[in-house]
Design a protein around this motif. Sequence first.
Motif, PDB file in Angstrom:
ATOM      1  N   ALA A 132       0.824  -1.211   0.000  1.00 48.80           N
ATOM      2  CA  ALA A 132       0.000   0.000   0.000  1.00 48.80           C
ATOM      3  C   ALA A 132       0.859   1.261   0.000  1.00 48.80           C
ATOM      4  O   ALA A 132       0.470   2.282  -0.570  1.00 48.80           O
ATOM      5  CB  ALA A 132      -0.933  -0.001   1.209  1.00 48.80           C
ATOM      6  N   TYR A 133       2.018   1.218   0.625  1.00 47.38           N
ATOM      7  CA  TYR A 133       2.899   2.387   0.646  1.00 47.38           C
ATOM      8  C   TYR A 133       3.605   2.590  -0.686  1.00 47.38           C
ATOM      9  O   TYR A 133       4.030   3.705  -0.989  1.00 47.38           O
ATOM     10  CB  TYR A 133       3.962   2.250   1.742  1.00 47.38           C
ATOM     11  CG  TYR A 133       3.421   2.320   3.145  1.00 47.38           C
ATOM     12  CD1 TYR A 133       2.429   3.212   3.493  1.00 47.38           C
ATOM     13  CD2 TYR A 133       3.908   1.481   4.134  1.00 47.38           C
ATOM     14  CE1 TYR A 133       1.928   3.272   4.774  1.00 47.38           C
ATOM     15  CE2 TYR A 133       3.412   1.527   5.426  1.00 47.38           C
ATOM     16  CZ  TYR A 133       2.434   2.428   5.741  1.00 47.38           C
ATOM     17  OH  TYR A 133       1.942   2.489   7.010  1.00 47.38           O
ATOM     18  N   SER A 134       3.746   1.555  -1.451  1.00 49.10           N
ATOM     19  CA  SER A 134       4.509   1.608  -2.692  1.00 49.10           C
ATOM     20  C   SER A 134       4.022   2.678  -3.673  1.00 49.10           C
ATOM     21  O   SER A 134       4.842   3.428  -4.205  1.00 49.10           O
ATOM     22  CB  SER A 134       4.512   0.228  -3.347  1.00 49.10           C
ATOM     23  OG  SER A 134       5.198   0.248  -4.553  1.00 49.10           O
ATOM     24  N   PRO A 135       2.712   2.813  -3.955  1.00 49.34           N
ATOM     25  CA  PRO A 135       2.287   3.858  -4.902  1.00 49.34           C
ATOM     26  C   PRO A 135       2.609   5.277  -4.420  1.00 49.34           C
ATOM     27  O   PRO A 135       2.948   6.137  -5.229  1.00 49.34           O
ATOM     28  CB  PRO A 135       0.777   3.663  -5.018  1.00 49.34           C
ATOM     29  CG  PRO A 135       0.533   2.273  -4.602  1.00 49.34           C
ATOM     30  CD  PRO A 135       1.586   1.941  -3.599  1.00 49.34           C
ATOM     31  N   PHE A 136       2.524   5.509  -3.112  1.00 50.19           N
ATOM     32  CA  PHE A 136       2.842   6.843  -2.599  1.00 50.19           C
ATOM     33  C   PHE A 136       4.326   7.148  -2.749  1.00 50.19           C
ATOM     34  O   PHE A 136       4.712   8.249  -3.136  1.00 50.19           O
ATOM     35  CB  PHE A 136       2.425   6.969  -1.130  1.00 50.19           C
ATOM     36  CG  PHE A 136       0.944   6.852  -0.938  1.00 50.19           C
ATOM     37  CD1 PHE A 136       0.083   7.810  -1.423  1.00 50.19           C
ATOM     38  CD2 PHE A 136       0.419   5.761  -0.272  1.00 50.19           C
ATOM     39  CE1 PHE A 136      -1.282   7.704  -1.256  1.00 50.19           C
ATOM     40  CE2 PHE A 136      -0.943   5.634  -0.093  1.00 50.19           C
ATOM     41  CZ  PHE A 136      -1.800   6.606  -0.588  1.00 50.19           C
TER      42      PHE A 136
END
Length: 167
Positions: A132-136
């Motif tokens: 979930a943190y990857s796109p940010f």
Amino acid sequence: KFNKNAKLWIVQLLINTEAVALYNFGKNLYTHLDGLVPVKVVICQLLPEIINDRRRLQRAFIDGSKYVSIILIGATLAGIIAVPAIVWLLFPKYLFSIPVFYILLISFSFYGGISRMAHSILFALRQQKWLAYSPFLKFFSLIIFSSLLLPVWGIYGMAAEFVITMF
């Protein structure tokens, strides 16, 4: 999806609309070549069986990365040979997008296998927090690297940004 659209808007704002077409054509060539190697789907189906055995999981990561990388290097070589001929015959006005395609192939062959295995294992381990943190993180790195590389290298800088932020 947002990062993909943001890249196109950044290219349009900092360069021009024709550059968007060239970058997007090169990116689509890369995407189609990537679609010919659907190893991530196969890996995701095999990993749940061995997820509880750390030794087997570690071995699957090492061996899977190695063999997937070999397959991707073969696909890269095929793309290097076939794509320019196809573009020259069918889409001659997009010949300037071939260098974009070649730059994107760097990520495909060098750490595509490791990246695919790592994402598959994180998904199998239910580590969605990291996924979930990857796109940010990718969005912030997109802003930083595109502002540095686009003015210097143009659309080739945007392709280099993709290579740098592959993981």
